[in-house]
Each structure stands twice: as C-alpha cells, then as structure tokens.
Design a protein around this motif. Structure first.
Motif, mmCIF file in Angstrom:
data_model
loop_
_atom_site.group_PDB
_atom_site.id
_atom_site.type_symbol
_atom_site.label_atom_id
_atom_site.label_comp_id
_atom_site.label_asym_id
_atom_site.label_seq_id
_atom_site.Cartn_x
_atom_site.Cartn_y
_atom_site.Cartn_z
ATOM 1 N N THR A 157 -3.264 5.017 0.906
ATOM 2 C CA THR A 157 -2.456 3.973 1.541
ATOM 3 C C THR A 157 -0.958 4.286 1.442
ATOM 4 N N SER A 158 -0.584 5.217 0.560
ATOM 5 C CA SER A 158 0.814 5.645 0.495
ATOM 6 C C SER A 158 1.092 6.795 1.441
ATOM 7 N N SER A 159 0.231 7.815 1.415
ATOM 8 C CA SER A 159 0.578 8.982 2.222
ATOM 9 C C SER A 159 0.475 8.694 3.715
ATOM 10 N N ILE A 160 -0.338 7.691 4.106
ATOM 11 C CA ILE A 160 -0.322 7.358 5.533
ATOM 12 C C ILE A 160 1.065 6.838 5.942
ATOM 13 N N SER A 161 1.770 6.201 5.001
ATOM 14 C CA SER A 161 3.098 5.689 5.367
ATOM 15 C C SER A 161 4.096 6.844 5.521
ATOM 16 N N LEU A 162 3.872 7.909 4.769
ATOM 17 C CA LEU A 162 4.735 9.088 4.912
ATOM 18 C C LEU A 162 4.452 9.768 6.251
ATOM 19 N N MET A 205 8.428 16.717 3.193
ATOM 20 C CA MET A 205 8.336 17.430 1.910
ATOM 21 C C MET A 205 7.463 16.694 0.895
ATOM 22 N N ILE A 206 7.619 15.350 0.841
ATOM 23 C CA ILE A 206 6.781 14.606 -0.117
ATOM 24 C C ILE A 206 5.307 14.742 0.286
ATOM 25 N N SER A 207 5.056 14.632 1.612
ATOM 26 C CA SER A 207 3.665 14.722 2.067
ATOM 27 C C SER A 207 2.984 15.995 1.584
ATOM 28 N N ALA A 213 11.835 5.063 -9.514
ATOM 29 C CA ALA A 213 11.877 3.753 -8.853
ATOM 30 C C ALA A 213 11.951 3.924 -7.335
ATOM 31 N N PHE A 214 12.756 4.878 -6.877
ATOM 32 C CA PHE A 214 12.818 5.158 -5.439
ATOM 33 C C PHE A 214 11.457 5.584 -4.923
ATOM 34 N N PHE A 215 10.889 6.541 -5.655
ATOM 35 C CA PHE A 215 9.614 7.108 -5.227
ATOM 36 C C PHE A 215 8.547 6.025 -5.179
ATOM 37 N N SER A 216 8.497 5.234 -6.238
ATOM 38 C CA SER A 216 7.429 4.253 -6.332
ATOM 39 C C SER A 216 7.575 3.151 -5.288
ATOM 40 N N LEU A 217 8.806 2.768 -4.988
ATOM 41 C CA LEU A 217 8.991 1.693 -4.008
ATOM 42 C C LEU A 217 9.073 2.214 -2.577
ATOM 43 N N SER A 218 8.881 3.504 -2.399
ATOM 44 C CA SER A 218 8.922 4.111 -1.053
ATOM 45 C C SER A 218 10.257 3.907 -0.356
ATOM 46 N N VAL A 219 11.352 3.846 -1.116
ATOM 47 C CA VAL A 219 12.638 3.644 -0.446
ATOM 48 C C VAL A 219 13.491 4.906 -0.466
ATOM 49 N N GLY A 220 14.481 4.937 0.429
ATOM 50 C CA GLY A 220 15.441 6.042 0.448
ATOM 51 C C GLY A 220 15.143 7.084 1.503
ATOM 52 N N GLY A 262 0.827 -1.214 0.000
ATOM 53 C CA GLY A 262 0.000 0.000 0.000
ATOM 54 C C GLY A 262 0.850 1.247 0.000
ATOM 55 N N SER A 263 1.938 1.210 0.740
ATOM 56 C CA SER A 263 2.852 2.346 0.753
ATOM 57 C C SER A 263 3.487 2.530 -0.618
ATOM 58 N N ALA A 264 3.899 1.424 -1.217
ATOM 59 C CA ALA A 264 4.602 1.514 -2.498
ATOM 60 C C ALA A 264 3.659 1.934 -3.625
ATOM 61 N N ILE A 265 2.501 1.297 -3.695
ATOM 62 C CA ILE A 265 1.572 1.581 -4.802
ATOM 63 C C ILE A 265 0.805 2.857 -4.500
ATOM 64 N N GLY A 266 0.977 3.847 -5.360
ATOM 65 C CA GLY A 266 0.313 5.116 -5.061
ATOM 66 C C GLY A 266 0.282 6.026 -6.263
ATOM 67 N N LEU A 267 0.276 7.316 -5.988
ATOM 68 C CA LEU A 267 0.278 8.293 -7.084
ATOM 69 C C LEU A 267 1.481 8.073 -7.981
ATOM 70 N N GLY A 268 2.557 7.550 -7.390
ATOM 71 C CA GLY A 268 3.755 7.261 -8.172
ATOM 72 C C GLY A 268 3.435 6.354 -9.357
ATOM 73 N N ASN A 269 2.633 5.330 -9.112
ATOM 74 C CA ASN A 269 2.307 4.377 -10.173
ATOM 75 C C ASN A 269 1.302 4.928 -11.164
ATOM 76 N N LEU A 270 0.313 5.653 -10.656
ATOM 77 C CA LEU A 270 -0.816 6.032 -11.510
ATOM 78 C C LEU A 270 -0.691 7.422 -12.114
ATOM 79 N N MET A 291 17.032 13.835 -2.915
ATOM 80 C CA MET A 291 17.005 13.380 -1.517
ATOM 81 C C MET A 291 16.821 11.867 -1.377
ATOM 82 N N LEU A 292 15.922 11.276 -2.165
ATOM 83 C CA LEU A 292 15.736 9.814 -2.051
ATOM 84 C C LEU A 292 16.990 9.056 -2.477
ATOM 85 N N PRO A 293 17.598 9.398 -3.640
ATOM 86 C CA PRO A 293 18.838 8.685 -3.991
ATOM 87 C C PRO A 293 19.946 8.891 -2.949
HETATM 88 N N1 TRP Z 1 5.466 5.063 -3.148
HETATM 89 C C1 TRP Z 1 4.376 5.981 -3.098
HETATM 90 C C2 TRP Z 1 3.850 6.194 -4.499
HETATM 91 O O1 TRP Z 1 4.325 5.608 -5.444
HETATM 92 C C3 TRP Z 1 4.736 7.285 -2.448
HETATM 93 C C4 TRP Z 1 5.489 7.098 -1.187
HETATM 94 C C5 TRP Z 1 5.028 6.593 -0.010
HETATM 95 C C6 TRP Z 1 6.847 7.342 -1.008
HETATM 96 N N2 TRP Z 1 6.041 6.518 0.891
HETATM 97 C C7 TRP Z 1 7.163 6.965 0.285
HETATM 98 C C8 TRP Z 1 7.814 7.832 -1.851
HETATM 99 C C9 TRP Z 1 8.471 7.055 0.736
HETATM 100 C C10 TRP Z 1 9.103 7.927 -1.396
HETATM 101 C C11 TRP Z 1 9.438 7.529 -0.129
HETATM 102 O O2 TRP Z 1 2.942 6.939 -4.705
#
Ligand code: TRP
Length: 454
Positions: free
Chosen positions: A319-324, A100-102, A224-231, A21-29, A387-389
C-alpha cells in the motif's frame, strides 16, 4: 479547475486508508525499529515524534494544498501554479525520488515475499542467530532469486496501479489497511505478554538524551519524512485525487496520528520480544529478517506467527509502494499523454531494471560503490536524509512564500465551507513559512556536517 473525467477517491474512508496506506509501510516495520535500536531507544522516539508533528505535518498540509488545488501530478501541479520557474525543481525532485525509493523498496518487498514462503519451510525457523544470519545473507546476496522476488513484488504493484485510483489503489487499501491494524495489534499483544518483555518497554519509553548525536537527529528527521511519505510529491499526487469537500487539515492530522501509532505498535511488537529473548535490539537492517525469525523459532506456533508477520510486512509495503509508483505513472499519463496501462508498464520496466541493479549491489555488484556505499544503501541514505528534506523544504517555501495567502486559506477552509479559525490558520502559516523551513535547514546542514550545532 475541476476535471470531471479525472479519476479520484470515491469516499472519505477511501482517502484516509489510501493516504495512511502510503504512510504506513516498510518505514514503520522495517526501518523504524532498527533505527530506534541503533540510536538509543526512547530519546530517538521523542525526537521522531516532535519532528513528525512540528515539521512534517506542515509539509503534508502544503502538499495536499498543491495537489488538490491543481488536480495534477507533481510536475503538472507546479507548472500550473508557477509556470516556467525554478520551482519546477520540486516536481522534478519528486519524480526522481519516487523512482529511487521504489528501486530499493521493491527489493525489500521481494524479501518479504521470500520470507512468507520460507515461514513454512522446514529448517528455516531455528534458534540460532548464526544460521539465520547466513540464511539472510545467502539469500540477499545471491544474484537471481531476490531479483525475481523483487520483480514479482513490483508486478503486484503495477497490477493495482494500472487499475486506477478508485478501482485500484482505493479498493485494495480499504481491505488491506483495517486488516493490517488488527494483525499488528495481535502481534503487539503477543510480544508484550512474553516473560521479560518489560526490559523492552523501558528501552522504548525511558529516554536517555545523552545518546543523541547530530547523526541520530538527522536520522529521525529522515525517518519522519520517509514514514509520512512527505517531501517528494507523493501527497501532492494523492491530494490531487481528493474531493473538494474534504477537510485537508483533518486528513493530514489523522494520517500523522495513524502512522505514528502504527510505528509505536510496530516497536511494541518487535522490541519487547527482542529483549524477552535476550537479543540486542541494535541489529540494524537485519532486525526483522534475522532477529525476529530467531524469536519466532522459540514461540509455540512460530511458523504461523512468522507467516502472519511477513504478510503484515508485505501488505504494509504494497500500500506504500503503489503510492510511489503512482507519482511516476500520473506524471507519464498527464504530462506525456500516455495511457495508464502503457505508463504503468514503462514505470514497471524501468524500476524493475534499476531494482535488479539495487538487488545485485548487495552481492555480485557490491564492489560498485559511490561515497563508500553500494547502490542500495546509497539510494536509501540519499533519498531519506537528503532528497526528502530538501524536497520538503522547497515545498513549504513554495506554499508559504509563493502561493497567495488567500489561496492557501481558501484551500484549507474549502472556500469558507469549513468555519474559519484565525488562530489555527496563523499557526499553520507560521509552521509552513518559518518553523518547518528553518528547522529542516538546520538539521540538514548539521547532519551532513556543514555546520556544527550539537
Ligand atoms: N511511507 C512509506 C513507508 O513508511 C514509504 C513511502 C511511500 C514513501 N511513499 C513515500 C517515503 C513517499 C517517502 C516519500 O514505508
């Protein structure tokens, strides 16, 4: 190190849907389809998938190791593993990036709410890109309405986060994520069965590598960083709620596969439809808010499809922004000893305030720029592409070089409960120690123009 009072995920399925849920979000769509459109299609997808698997997976595994080992928020975790060291910058970057992302994320979240409402209003769905562009720009540049929508969106997030992990984040992810997959599959089928969808398919799957530039490789990395919620410690934070029995390698791999599959499904739902209606895919950020409504306008039951699509967008976003939010809230609760409710309220207020500024930066405050970018674009560009990289780079270096190899092994194989596989472990370590850090450093330096490789 276990803390019996600490909240956590209640089941394996709960972990999987929350992390996915965190990974799949606005990044994907919202982001992935327009980046694919702007960067030449299939070649971008090939780079994206390579980067996601080779570079982001080691980071995700590293974040899980840090989080589950320490059972702490992003800053607390680093404090436990390397007290009073420069590594603490990982935690600080994490909380700053989450914040900042939030801000811009909630603005787009507010737009999805607006478009859900609009879907049924008469005169919205017209087959006229000029009119739809105007609808979109009039709305996003006006001062009050998008800010209000953003605050409503953020309030929904705060409501879920304040309920905690098991009774908040996990509970909602369990319902929303399966629904999301069903909806996107229906939409992809609808798009693929349109006459003329074929051209979209070849755009998505026939790579032309001559279209790739240093900038597009950096964009693929950032995406890829953004979409996988890593970094940025999001996975550290969620990892801290994962039970000691779970297999971190499986969870990471499943998440990466689910997220990439969803991105491709989103591409299949959007791009073939775009081609079928003879529109250009390189529409930029307006793709889903301008081009798609134009397509919906030409379909039978367009209102229903439009409504379904923007509900998908909303669900994926929440489901993504709650993880932020959780990254910031967990930090306030554990390090600053606040109650969860107060922590959530403060987080809501501060993100709300800067979110309003981000929203205004597209209209009233668009003159206020830095490096030629308004606040919205600046937050979007710097978080994903820098910042993510940088955060990811520090995280893999930390796990690869600072944490003892035995401890990493212990965490990955649950102290021997999972049968040890030496070759697998060696490959993971090579990824974490060498491959990921070197490749990320090169793409980063090359992308921002400090070195010239390609
Ligand atoms: N991965 C989410 C998306 O693709 C956004 C997101 C949630 C995110 N948590 C994150 C991006 C942490 C970077 C880091 O929409």
């Amino acid at each position: 190190m276990t803390n019996s009072k600490r909240d956590g995920f209640g089941s394996r399925f709960g972990v999987l849907v929350a992390v996915a849920g965190s990974a799949i979000g606005l990044g994907n769509l919202w982001r992935f389809p327009y980046l694919v459109g702007n960067n030449g299609g299939a070649a971008f997808i090939v780079v994206y998938i390579t980067v996601a698997i080779v570079l982001c997976l080691p980071i995700m595994i590293s974040e899980f190791i840090i989080g589950r080992r320490t059972q702490s928020n992003a800053i607390g975790a680093i404090k436990k593993l390397a007290p009073k060291s420069g590594w603490l910058s990982i935690g600080v970057i994490s909380v700053a990036t989450a914040f900042m992302i939030s801000c811009f994320y909630s603005v787009v979240g507010g737009w999805t709410l607006e478009y859900i409402v609009k879907s049924f209003s008469s005169g919205f769905l017209v087959n006229d890109s000029g009119a739809l562009t105007k609808t979109f720009s009039n709305f996003t540049t006006s001062p009050v309405r998008p800010a209000v929508m953003m605050l409503i969106y953020l309030a929904i997030n705060a409501f879920i986060v304040s309920a905690g992990i098991k009774n908040g984040i996990e509970k909602y992810a369990k319902i929303l994520m399966p629904a999301l997959f069903v909806l996107i599959i229906i939409l992809a089928i609808r798009s693929l069965t349109l006459p003329g969808a074929q051209a979209g398919l070849s755009f998505l799957f026939n790579p032309d590598f001559s279209k790739l530039t240093a900038g597009s490789v950096l964009a693929a990395l950032g995406q890829a960083f953004f979409s996988l919620s890593v970094g940025m410690g999001c996975i550290i934070t969620y990892g801290s709620y994962v039970d000691k029995k779970e297999n971190l390698m499986n969870i990471s791999l499943t998440t990466a596969i689910a997220d990439t599959t969803f991105a491709i499904l989103a591409g299949l739902a959007i791009i073939p439809a775009v081609f079928a209606f003879g529109i250009s895919p390189g529409e930029g950020p307006g793709l889903v808010f301008i081009t798609l409504p134009q397509i919906f306008a030409q379909m039978p039951f367009g209102h229903v499809i439009s409504f379904a699509f923007f509900v998908i967008l909303l669900v994926a976003a929440i489901t993504s922004s709650i993880s932020l939010l959780e990254v910031v809230v967990a930090y306030f609760v554990e390090e600053l000893k606040m109650s969860r409710r107060v922590a959530t309220l403060i987080t809501f207020s501060v993100i709300g305030l800067f979110g309003v500024l981000c929203s205004l930066s597209l209209g009233e405050l668009k003159e206020m720029t830095l490096f030629g970018k308004n606040m919205f674009d600046l937050f979007d560009y710097t978080t994903s592409n820098i910042m993510l990289p940088v955060g990811g780079l520090l995280i893999v270096l930390f796990v690869g070089w600072k944490i003892r190899r035995e401890d990493v092994r212990d965490e990955l194989f649950n102290g021997g409960v999972i049968p040890f596989k030496r070759t697998l472990f060696n490959w993971i370590m090579i990824g974490i120690k060498f491959l990921a850090p070197i490749a990320i450093a090169f793409i980063l330096l090359n992308g921002i123009g400090l070195i010239k490789l390609f």
